[in-house]
Design a protein around this motif. Structure first.
Motif, PDB file in Angstrom:
ATOM      1  N   THR A  80       0.868  -1.188   0.000  1.00  0.00           N
ATOM      2  CA  THR A  80       0.000   0.000   0.000  1.00  0.00           C
ATOM      3  C   THR A  80       0.895   1.224   0.000  1.00  0.00           C
ATOM      4  O   THR A  80       1.893   1.268   0.733  1.00  0.00           O
ATOM      5  CB  THR A  80      -0.910   0.003   1.244  1.00  0.00           C
ATOM      6  N   GLY A  81       0.534   2.210  -0.810  1.00  0.00           N
ATOM      7  CA  GLY A  81       1.312   3.441  -0.866  1.00  0.00           C
ATOM      8  C   GLY A  81       1.326   4.144   0.484  1.00  0.00           C
ATOM      9  O   GLY A  81       0.406   4.008   1.278  1.00  0.00           O
ATOM     10  N   ASP A  82       2.395   4.915   0.727  1.00  0.00           N
ATOM     11  CA  ASP A  82       2.521   5.598   2.014  1.00  0.00           C
ATOM     12  C   ASP A  82       1.658   6.860   2.100  1.00  0.00           C
ATOM     13  O   ASP A  82       1.621   7.519   3.136  1.00  0.00           O
ATOM     14  CB  ASP A  82       3.984   5.922   2.325  1.00  0.00           C
ATOM     15  N   ALA A  83       0.946   7.194   1.019  1.00  0.00           N
ATOM     16  CA  ALA A  83       0.042   8.353   1.013  1.00  0.00           C
ATOM     17  C   ALA A  83      -0.881   8.235  -0.195  1.00  0.00           C
ATOM     18  O   ALA A  83      -0.674   7.392  -1.062  1.00  0.00           O
ATOM     19  CB  ALA A  83       0.842   9.647   0.933  1.00  0.00           C
ATOM     20  N   ALA A  84      -1.881   9.086  -0.237  1.00  0.00           N
ATOM     21  CA  ALA A  84      -2.743   9.166  -1.412  1.00  0.00           C
ATOM     22  C   ALA A  84      -2.036   9.987  -2.486  1.00  0.00           C
ATOM     23  O   ALA A  84      -1.037  10.651  -2.214  1.00  0.00           O
ATOM     24  CB  ALA A  84      -4.065   9.847  -1.035  1.00  0.00           C
ATOM     25  N   ILE A  85      -2.531   9.924  -3.706  1.00  0.00           N
ATOM     26  CA  ILE A  85      -2.038  10.808  -4.758  1.00  0.00           C
ATOM     27  C   ILE A  85      -2.703  12.159  -4.539  1.00  0.00           C
ATOM     28  O   ILE A  85      -3.914  12.246  -4.354  1.00  0.00           O
ATOM     29  CB  ILE A  85      -2.386  10.256  -6.155  1.00  0.00           C
ATOM     30  N   LYS A  86      -1.921  13.222  -4.546  1.00  0.00           N
ATOM     31  CA  LYS A  86      -2.459  14.562  -4.326  1.00  0.00           C
ATOM     32  C   LYS A  86      -2.157  15.416  -5.548  1.00  0.00           C
ATOM     33  O   LYS A  86      -1.007  15.538  -5.957  1.00  0.00           O
ATOM     34  CB  LYS A  86      -1.843  15.198  -3.091  1.00  0.00           C
ATOM     35  N   ILE A  87      -3.206  15.998  -6.119  1.00  0.00           N
ATOM     36  CA  ILE A  87      -3.070  16.864  -7.291  1.00  0.00           C
ATOM     37  C   ILE A  87      -3.710  18.203  -6.954  1.00  0.00           C
ATOM     38  O   ILE A  87      -4.836  18.257  -6.474  1.00  0.00           O
ATOM     39  CB  ILE A  87      -3.756  16.245  -8.523  1.00  0.00           C
ATOM     40  N   VAL A  88      -2.977  19.283  -7.196  1.00  0.00           N
ATOM     41  CA  VAL A  88      -3.484  20.626  -6.948  1.00  0.00           C
ATOM     42  C   VAL A  88      -3.390  21.416  -8.246  1.00  0.00           C
ATOM     43  O   VAL A  88      -2.337  21.452  -8.879  1.00  0.00           O
ATOM     44  CB  VAL A  88      -2.683  21.332  -5.834  1.00  0.00           C
ATOM     45  N   ASN A  89      -4.501  22.036  -8.636  1.00  0.00           N
ATOM     46  CA  ASN A  89      -4.573  22.844  -9.853  1.00  0.00           C
ATOM     47  C   ASN A  89      -4.711  24.308  -9.445  1.00  0.00           C
ATOM     48  O   ASN A  89      -5.748  24.714  -8.946  1.00  0.00           O
ATOM     49  CB  ASN A  89      -5.763  22.399 -10.700  1.00  0.00           C
ATOM     50  N   LEU A  90      -3.657  25.099  -9.661  1.00  0.00           N
ATOM     51  CA  LEU A  90      -3.693  26.526  -9.342  1.00  0.00           C
ATOM     52  C   LEU A  90      -3.862  27.377 -10.593  1.00  0.00           C
ATOM     53  O   LEU A  90      -3.680  28.584 -10.559  1.00  0.00           O
ATOM     54  CB  LEU A  90      -2.399  26.934  -8.627  1.00  0.00           C
ATOM     55  N   SER A  91      -4.208  26.766 -11.718  1.00  0.00           N
ATOM     56  CA  SER A  91      -4.275  27.492 -12.986  1.00  0.00           C
ATOM     57  C   SER A  91      -5.495  28.402 -13.088  1.00  0.00           C
ATOM     58  O   SER A  91      -5.541  29.273 -13.941  1.00  0.00           O
ATOM     59  CB  SER A  91      -4.295  26.503 -14.151  1.00  0.00           C
ATOM     60  N   GLY A  92      -6.476  28.205 -12.238  1.00  0.00           N
ATOM     61  CA  GLY A  92      -7.686  29.003 -12.321  1.00  0.00           C
ATOM     62  C   GLY A  92      -8.694  28.461 -13.317  1.00  0.00           C
ATOM     63  O   GLY A  92      -9.742  29.057 -13.549  1.00  0.00           O
ATOM     64  N   THR A  93      -8.388  27.328 -13.938  1.00  0.00           N
ATOM     65  CA  THR A  93      -9.306  26.704 -14.890  1.00  0.00           C
ATOM     66  C   THR A  93      -9.686  25.325 -14.375  1.00  0.00           C
ATOM     67  O   THR A  93      -9.030  24.777 -13.506  1.00  0.00           O
ATOM     68  CB  THR A  93      -8.658  26.548 -16.286  1.00  0.00           C
ATOM     69  N   SER A  94     -10.719  24.757 -14.933  1.00  0.00           N
ATOM     70  CA  SER A  94     -11.133  23.406 -14.528  1.00  0.00           C
ATOM     71  C   SER A  94     -10.770  22.417 -15.635  1.00  0.00           C
ATOM     72  O   SER A  94     -11.613  21.691 -16.126  1.00  0.00           O
ATOM     73  CB  SER A  94     -12.624  23.371 -14.220  1.00  0.00           C
ATOM     74  N   THR A  95      -9.529  22.422 -16.022  1.00  0.00           N
ATOM     75  CA  THR A  95      -9.034  21.540 -17.075  1.00  0.00           C
ATOM     76  C   THR A  95      -9.143  20.085 -16.648  1.00  0.00           C
ATOM     77  O   THR A  95      -8.729  19.719 -15.553  1.00  0.00           O
ATOM     78  CB  THR A  95      -7.555  21.865 -17.380  1.00  0.00           C
ATOM     79  N   SER A  96      -9.699  19.242 -17.514  1.00  0.00           N
ATOM     80  CA  SER A  96      -9.716  17.817 -17.196  1.00  0.00           C
ATOM     81  C   SER A  96      -8.336  17.243 -17.504  1.00  0.00           C
ATOM     82  O   SER A  96      -7.599  17.762 -18.339  1.00  0.00           O
ATOM     83  CB  SER A  96     -10.802  17.102 -17.994  1.00  0.00           C
ATOM     84  N   PHE A  97      -7.983  16.190 -16.810  1.00  0.00           N
ATOM     85  CA  PHE A  97      -6.648  15.620 -16.960  1.00  0.00           C
ATOM     86  C   PHE A  97      -6.671  14.131 -16.678  1.00  0.00           C
ATOM     87  O   PHE A  97      -7.640  13.588 -16.156  1.00  0.00           O
ATOM     88  CB  PHE A  97      -5.654  16.303 -16.010  1.00  0.00           C
ATOM     89  N   SER A  98      -5.572  13.506 -17.009  1.00  0.00           N
ATOM     90  CA  SER A  98      -5.315  12.116 -16.626  1.00  0.00           C
ATOM     91  C   SER A  98      -3.930  12.064 -16.001  1.00  0.00           C
ATOM     92  O   SER A  98      -3.055  12.863 -16.344  1.00  0.00           O
ATOM     93  CB  SER A  98      -5.332  11.195 -17.855  1.00  0.00           C
ATOM     94  N   LEU A  99      -3.746  11.140 -15.102  1.00  0.00           N
ATOM     95  CA  LEU A  99      -2.428  10.914 -14.510  1.00  0.00           C
ATOM     96  C   LEU A  99      -1.892   9.611 -15.065  1.00  0.00           C
ATOM     97  O   LEU A  99      -2.507   8.557 -14.896  1.00  0.00           O
ATOM     98  CB  LEU A  99      -2.505  10.838 -12.989  1.00  0.00           C
ATOM     99  N   GLN A 100      -0.762   9.697 -15.751  1.00  0.00           N
ATOM    100  CA  GLN A 100      -0.096   8.509 -16.276  1.00  0.00           C
ATOM    101  C   GLN A 100       1.124   8.222 -15.411  1.00  0.00           C
ATOM    102  O   GLN A 100       1.803   9.144 -14.972  1.00  0.00           O
ATOM    103  CB  GLN A 100       0.373   8.726 -17.711  1.00  0.00           C
ATOM    104  N   GLN A 101       1.375   6.956 -15.176  1.00  0.00           N
ATOM    105  CA  GLN A 101       2.563   6.548 -14.430  1.00  0.00           C
ATOM    106  C   GLN A 101       3.271   5.448 -15.179  1.00  0.00           C
ATOM    107  O   GLN A 101       2.658   4.681 -15.929  1.00  0.00           O
ATOM    108  CB  GLN A 101       2.196   6.045 -13.025  1.00  0.00           C
ATOM    109  N   SER A 102       4.566   5.384 -14.979  1.00  0.00           N
ATOM    110  CA  SER A 102       5.371   4.253 -15.454  1.00  0.00           C
ATOM    111  C   SER A 102       6.451   4.012 -14.419  1.00  0.00           C
ATOM    112  O   SER A 102       6.827   4.927 -13.676  1.00  0.00           O
ATOM    113  CB  SER A 102       5.976   4.548 -16.832  1.00  0.00           C
ATOM    114  N   ILE A 103       6.947   2.782 -14.367  1.00  0.00           N
ATOM    115  CA  ILE A 103       8.001   2.452 -13.413  1.00  0.00           C
ATOM    116  C   ILE A 103       9.152   1.799 -14.163  1.00  0.00           C
ATOM    117  O   ILE A 103       8.946   1.035 -15.110  1.00  0.00           O
ATOM    118  CB  ILE A 103       7.476   1.537 -12.273  1.00  0.00           C
ATOM    119  N   SER A 104      10.346   2.115 -13.729  1.00  0.00           N
ATOM    120  CA  SER A 104      11.561   1.587 -14.355  1.00  0.00           C
ATOM    121  C   SER A 104      11.838   0.162 -13.869  1.00  0.00           C
ATOM    122  O   SER A 104      11.112  -0.379 -13.030  1.00  0.00           O
ATOM    123  CB  SER A 104      12.750   2.480 -13.985  1.00  0.00           C
ATOM    124  N   ASP A 105      12.909  -0.431 -14.398  1.00  0.00           N
ATOM    125  CA  ASP A 105      13.390  -1.710 -13.862  1.00  0.00           C
ATOM    126  C   ASP A 105      13.785  -1.535 -12.401  1.00  0.00           C
ATOM    127  O   ASP A 105      14.213  -0.459 -11.981  1.00  0.00           O
ATOM    128  CB  ASP A 105      14.635  -2.180 -14.630  1.00  0.00           C
TER     129      ASP A 105
END
Length: 188
Positions: A80-105
Protein backbone atom coordinates in the motif's frame (compact mmCIF):
# COMPACT_ATOMS: atom_id res chain seq x y z
CA UNK A 1 20.32 63.59 49.69
CA UNK A 2 20.75 60.79 52.15
CA UNK A 3 19.99 57.19 51.52
CA UNK A 4 17.16 57.34 54.05
CA UNK A 5 15.48 60.23 52.19
CA UNK A 6 15.79 58.40 48.88
CA UNK A 7 13.99 55.40 50.35
CA UNK A 8 11.20 57.63 51.72
CA UNK A 9 10.73 59.33 48.33
CA UNK A 10 10.63 55.97 46.59
CA UNK A 11 7.99 54.62 49.00
CA UNK A 12 5.83 57.75 48.66
CA UNK A 13 6.12 57.65 44.85
CA UNK A 14 5.17 54.01 44.78
CA UNK A 15 2.19 54.65 47.08
CA UNK A 16 0.99 57.60 44.96
CA UNK A 17 1.25 55.62 41.69
CA UNK A 18 -0.68 52.68 43.12
CA UNK A 19 -3.51 54.85 44.47
CA UNK A 20 -3.78 56.68 41.13
CA UNK A 21 -3.89 53.37 39.32
CA UNK A 22 -6.66 52.05 41.54
CA UNK A 23 -8.74 55.17 41.03
CA UNK A 24 -8.62 54.81 37.24
CA UNK A 25 -9.15 51.05 37.16
CA UNK A 26 -12.25 51.10 39.34
CA UNK A 27 -14.15 53.31 36.89
CA UNK A 28 -16.51 51.32 34.67
CA UNK A 29 -15.70 51.16 30.98
CA UNK A 30 -18.58 51.87 28.61
CA UNK A 31 -19.08 51.99 24.86
CA UNK A 32 -19.21 55.29 23.06
CA UNK A 33 -22.64 56.74 22.41
CA UNK A 34 -23.52 57.10 18.75
CA UNK A 35 -24.16 60.71 17.79
CA UNK A 36 -25.86 59.93 14.47
CA UNK A 37 -27.83 56.99 13.07
CA UNK A 38 -26.14 57.04 9.66
CA UNK A 39 -23.58 54.33 8.92
CA UNK A 40 -20.90 54.17 6.28
CA UNK A 41 -20.10 51.13 4.17
CA UNK A 42 -16.63 50.48 2.79
CA UNK A 43 -15.32 47.74 0.52
CA UNK A 44 -12.18 45.63 0.53
CA UNK A 45 -10.72 44.23 -2.70
CA UNK A 46 -8.23 41.59 -3.71
CA UNK A 47 -7.30 40.42 -7.19
CA UNK A 48 -6.18 36.79 -7.30
CA UNK A 49 -4.43 35.53 -10.42
CA UNK A 50 -3.05 32.16 -11.34
CA UNK A 51 0.71 31.74 -11.15
CA UNK A 52 2.48 31.89 -14.50
CA UNK A 53 4.61 28.82 -13.79
CA UNK A 54 4.10 25.71 -11.68
CA UNK A 55 0.31 25.92 -11.88
CA UNK A 56 -0.09 22.22 -11.09
CA UNK A 57 1.47 20.21 -8.31
CA UNK A 58 1.52 16.45 -7.93
CA UNK A 59 2.53 14.19 -5.07
CA UNK A 60 2.58 10.42 -5.56
CA UNK A 61 3.15 7.72 -2.91
CA UNK A 62 6.14 5.46 -2.32
CA UNK A 63 5.73 1.69 -2.09
CA UNK A 64 7.72 -0.63 0.18
CA UNK A 65 7.30 -4.34 -0.56
CA UNK A 66 9.36 -5.33 2.47
CA UNK A 67 11.52 -8.46 2.51
CA UNK A 68 10.66 -11.27 0.10
CA UNK A 69 12.26 -14.71 -0.15
CA UNK A 70 14.00 -15.49 -3.45
CA UNK A 71 12.28 -18.29 -5.34
CA UNK A 72 12.39 -20.20 -8.61
CA UNK A 73 8.71 -19.44 -9.16
CA UNK A 74 6.58 -16.35 -9.72
CA UNK A 75 6.43 -14.02 -6.72
CA UNK A 76 3.48 -11.66 -6.31
CA UNK A 77 3.99 -9.09 -3.58
CA UNK A 78 1.47 -6.43 -2.52
CA UNK A 79 2.07 -3.02 -0.94
CA UNK A 80 0.00 0.00 0.00
CA UNK A 81 1.31 3.44 -0.87
CA UNK A 82 2.52 5.60 2.01
CA UNK A 83 0.04 8.35 1.01
CA UNK A 84 -2.74 9.17 -1.41
CA UNK A 85 -2.04 10.81 -4.76
CA UNK A 86 -2.46 14.56 -4.33
CA UNK A 87 -3.07 16.86 -7.29
CA UNK A 88 -3.48 20.63 -6.95
CA UNK A 89 -4.57 22.84 -9.85
CA UNK A 90 -3.69 26.53 -9.34
CA UNK A 91 -4.28 27.49 -12.99
CA UNK A 92 -7.69 29.00 -12.32
CA UNK A 93 -9.31 26.70 -14.89
CA UNK A 94 -11.13 23.41 -14.53
CA UNK A 95 -9.03 21.54 -17.08
CA UNK A 96 -9.72 17.82 -17.20
CA UNK A 97 -6.65 15.62 -16.96
CA UNK A 98 -5.32 12.12 -16.63
CA UNK A 99 -2.43 10.91 -14.51
CA UNK A 100 -0.10 8.51 -16.28
CA UNK A 101 2.56 6.55 -14.43
CA UNK A 102 5.37 4.25 -15.45
CA UNK A 103 8.00 2.45 -13.41
CA UNK A 104 11.56 1.59 -14.36
CA UNK A 105 13.39 -1.71 -13.86
CA UNK A 106 14.17 -2.62 -10.26
CA UNK A 107 17.95 -2.56 -9.90
CA UNK A 108 20.09 -3.55 -6.97
CA UNK A 109 21.02 -0.49 -4.90
CA UNK A 110 24.65 -1.66 -4.79
CA UNK A 111 25.10 -2.32 -8.56
CA UNK A 112 23.24 -2.70 -11.85
CA UNK A 113 21.73 -6.18 -11.43
CA UNK A 114 18.09 -6.06 -12.58
CA UNK A 115 15.27 -7.86 -10.76
CA UNK A 116 13.36 -10.10 -13.22
CA UNK A 117 10.09 -8.22 -12.70
CA UNK A 118 7.35 -8.72 -15.27
CA UNK A 119 4.65 -6.43 -13.94
CA UNK A 120 3.84 -3.61 -11.58
CA UNK A 121 0.07 -3.22 -11.21
CA UNK A 122 -1.31 -0.05 -9.63
CA UNK A 123 -4.81 0.42 -8.25
CA UNK A 124 -6.06 3.84 -7.19
CA UNK A 125 -9.36 4.19 -5.32
CA UNK A 126 -11.72 7.05 -6.16
CA UNK A 127 -11.51 10.11 -3.93
CA UNK A 128 -14.12 10.25 -1.18
CA UNK A 129 -15.91 13.14 -2.93
CA UNK A 130 -15.91 11.33 -6.29
CA UNK A 131 -13.90 14.07 -8.07
CA UNK A 132 -10.93 11.79 -8.75
CA UNK A 133 -11.69 8.59 -10.65
CA UNK A 134 -9.17 5.84 -9.96
CA UNK A 135 -8.24 2.77 -12.01
CA UNK A 136 -7.67 -0.85 -11.03
CA UNK A 137 -4.76 -3.17 -11.81
CA UNK A 138 -3.06 -0.94 -14.40
CA UNK A 139 0.32 -2.39 -15.41
CA UNK A 140 2.81 0.50 -15.42
CA UNK A 141 5.97 -1.63 -15.67
CA UNK A 142 8.18 0.13 -18.23
CA UNK A 143 5.09 1.62 -19.94
CA UNK A 144 2.65 4.49 -19.33
CA UNK A 145 -0.65 3.58 -17.76
CA UNK A 146 -3.52 5.91 -16.82
CA UNK A 147 -4.15 5.46 -13.11
CA UNK A 148 -6.33 8.49 -12.36
CA UNK A 149 -8.72 10.85 -14.19
CA UNK A 150 -10.00 14.43 -13.63
CA UNK A 151 -10.76 16.39 -10.50
CA UNK A 152 -8.62 17.92 -7.80
CA UNK A 153 -7.85 16.93 -4.23
CA UNK A 154 -6.59 13.60 -2.89
CA UNK A 155 -7.22 10.14 -4.30
CA UNK A 156 -8.38 7.20 -2.27
CA UNK A 157 -5.93 4.46 -1.19
CA UNK A 158 -3.18 3.56 -3.64
CA UNK A 159 -1.97 -0.05 -3.80
CA UNK A 160 0.47 -1.92 -6.01
CA UNK A 161 1.35 -5.50 -6.84
CA UNK A 162 4.85 -6.42 -7.99
CA UNK A 163 5.25 -9.60 -10.03
CA UNK A 164 8.71 -11.16 -10.17
CA UNK A 165 9.35 -14.19 -12.41
CA UNK A 166 11.93 -16.42 -10.81
CA UNK A 167 11.27 -19.16 -13.38
CA UNK A 168 13.19 -17.42 -16.18
CA UNK A 169 16.11 -15.88 -14.25
CA UNK A 170 17.79 -16.30 -10.90
CA UNK A 171 16.71 -13.71 -8.38
CA UNK A 172 19.84 -12.16 -6.88
CA UNK A 173 19.39 -11.30 -3.20
CA UNK A 174 19.72 -7.69 -2.06
CA UNK A 175 17.82 -4.42 -1.91
CA UNK A 176 16.27 -3.21 -5.17
CA UNK A 177 14.94 0.19 -6.15
CA UNK A 178 12.83 1.45 -9.08
CA UNK A 179 11.63 4.93 -10.03
CA UNK A 180 7.98 5.72 -10.65
CA UNK A 181 7.45 8.60 -13.07
CA UNK A 182 4.10 10.41 -12.83
CA UNK A 183 2.90 12.71 -15.62
CA UNK A 184 -0.22 14.85 -15.78
CA UNK A 185 -1.69 15.07 -19.28
CA UNK A 186 -4.71 17.03 -20.49
CA UNK A 187 -7.94 15.30 -21.34
CA UNK A 188 -9.85 12.43 -19.82
Amino acid sequence: MTRENKVKIFILSFFFINISFLLFVERPISADTAIDSQNSVANAYINVTAPTTNTWSLTAPNFNFGTQTASSSVINSNATGDAAIKIVNLSGTSTSFSLQQSISDFTLVSNTVVLPATGFYVSVANSSDGKLIGSSNVNIFKQNGVVLRSGTMNSGAVTAQLTVDGTTRVIVTGSYKATITSTLVTGP
